[in-house]
Design an enzyme around this catalytic site. Sequence first.
Site, PDB file in Angstrom:
ATOM      1  N   TRP A 298     -11.564   2.220   4.220  1.00  0.00           N
ATOM      2  CA  TRP A 298     -10.512   2.582   3.255  1.00  0.00           C
ATOM      3  C   TRP A 298      -9.200   1.890   3.602  1.00  0.00           C
ATOM      4  CZ3 TRP A 298      -5.721   4.894   3.695  1.00  0.00           C
ATOM      5  CH2 TRP A 298      -5.136   5.336   2.506  1.00  0.00           C
ATOM      6  N   HIS A 299      -8.914   1.743   4.891  1.00  0.00           N
ATOM      7  CA  HIS A 299      -7.642   1.154   5.308  1.00  0.00           C
ATOM      8  C   HIS A 299      -7.578  -0.346   5.050  1.00  0.00           C
ATOM      9  CE1 HIS A 299      -6.901   4.988   7.377  1.00  0.00           C
ATOM     10  NE2 HIS A 299      -5.637   4.624   7.366  1.00  0.00           N
ATOM     11  N   GLY A 300      -8.697  -1.003   4.971  1.00  0.00           N
ATOM     12  CA  GLY A 300      -8.621  -2.434   4.703  1.00  0.00           C
ATOM     13  C   GLY A 300      -9.955  -3.133   4.834  1.00  0.00           C
TER      14      GLY A 300
END
Length: 443
Positions: A298-300
Site C-alpha cells: 500500500w505504501h508504494g
Amino acid sequence: MGFQTLFFIFGFFPLVFISQYFFKDIKKRNIGLVIFSLIFYGWANLSHIGVLLLSIAWNYLTGLVMEQSEKKKTILTSGIVVDLLVLMAFKYTHFFFGIQPTSIPIGLSFFTFSEISYLMDVYTKRSLASHDLLNYTLYVSYFGKISMGPIVPYHKMVDACNDRTILLSNMGKGSILFLKGLIKKVVLADSLALAFQSLQATSSFWGAWLLTFTYTLQIYFDFSGYSDMAIGLSEMLGFHIEPNFRHPYIASSIQDFWRRWHISLSTWFRDYLYIPLGGNRSHYIRNIGIVWFCTGLWHGANWTFIVWGLYYGALILFEHYYMKPVLKNHPLGSHIYTFVLVMIGWVFFFSPNLSQAFRILALMIPFGHTTWITGMDAFIFHSHWILYVASFFFMLPFWDHIEHVCIHRYSTWWMIGLYGLSFLLCICMMVGSTYQTFLYAAF
C-alpha cells in the site's frame, strides 16, 4: 496545495471557514465544502478530479445496488475489485508490468481505502447505503482528509455530513491543534529534512545511525504534523476525527507501536482485512503475513516497502510467540528494543532500493569498519544538536504534561502567547525557506 503553504493558511482556509460559518443550512454548507474540496484536489492537476468523481459515482451506485440485492457478496466483490484495479492501474503498473503511468492522482490510496470501507460497512450493515450523493461526495472528497488521510470510515463521518455545528470551543481546540501540526512540520520536520539530505552520502558507522535517527524523527514530525493539521482544521469545521498518532516512539513493543502510529491505517487493516481473514482465531501466521505484505505494498510499488511490511509482520510473530514475557518483565529494555527496531525498519522505508538499504544496514553493524565517523558527520551533528535535542523532547509526552499544567494551574494566556509567537516563527520560516512537501504525499 499543502496545509503548510501561505496561500492555504491566509487565503483558502479562511474562505472555507467563513462560508461554512455563515451558511446555516446544511445542504448549502455541504455544497460549498464539496466545491472547495474539488478546487483543493484539482489544484495541482485538474484531470485528477475526473478520476475522483468516477470513483465516487461507482462506489455510490455499488452501495445502492448492494443494499437492494440478494447477491450482496458478489456486488461487494465486484465493487472492491474495480477499486483495486483503478489503484493498480495508476500506482502499480510500473512495478508489475513496467508501464509508467503519466501521473498518480493525489491521495488515491487514501480515498480508495475510504470507499472500500464504505462498501464493507454497507455489506456488514454497520452503515446504511448513502442515498444522498452530495453527502457521499463530501465524505470521499473532503479536503481535510483526501490527500493523506486520516482514513475515516463512513460510519464515523456520516453524522457530521448530515449535520454539524461550528462552536467557539471547537474553533479554539482546532486552531491550537492545527498550529501544533504546523510547528511540527515547518520548524522540526523541514529542518530535519535538510540534515537528512546532508547525511545521504555517509560512509561511517555513526553517520549511518545519525542518518537513520534523523529520518526517524523527520517522518514522525512530518506525518503527525500533517495529521494534527488535518484533524485541527476539521475540528474547526465541525468534523470530529480521532487522533492518528499517540506518541508512537514510547511504545513498549512492535504491536504497541502500531497501535500508536498511523492509527487510522492500522485500524483499517485490522477491521477490513485481518478480521475478515479470520484474525487470530484461525490461520494466524497466514493472516499476519497477508496483512503486512499488503501494508507494505500500500505504501508504494517498490520492493523496499514490501520488505518493510514483511519485516514488521515477522517481528509481530516473533513477539507473539517468544517475546511477551521478556518485554513485560523489562519495561525500559522493551522501549529501547522497540525504538531501535523501528529505526532499522525506516532504513527500508527511506531507501530507493534494497541494495542501498542493505548498504546502510551494513554500516550500522559495529564490526569491520574502517571509518567510525567522518568530519562531515560530526559537523552535521554539531550544527544540528539543538534540533535533535528539541525533536527528541517533543516526540515524548513531556510537552503535553507541561501544557496541561500551564492551562490548569496558570493562566491560559501564557499558552496563547507562546503559540502566537510560534505561529510567527512558522510564518517567518515559511517565507524564508524552500518549500518542503509532506513525505506521505507520495503514498
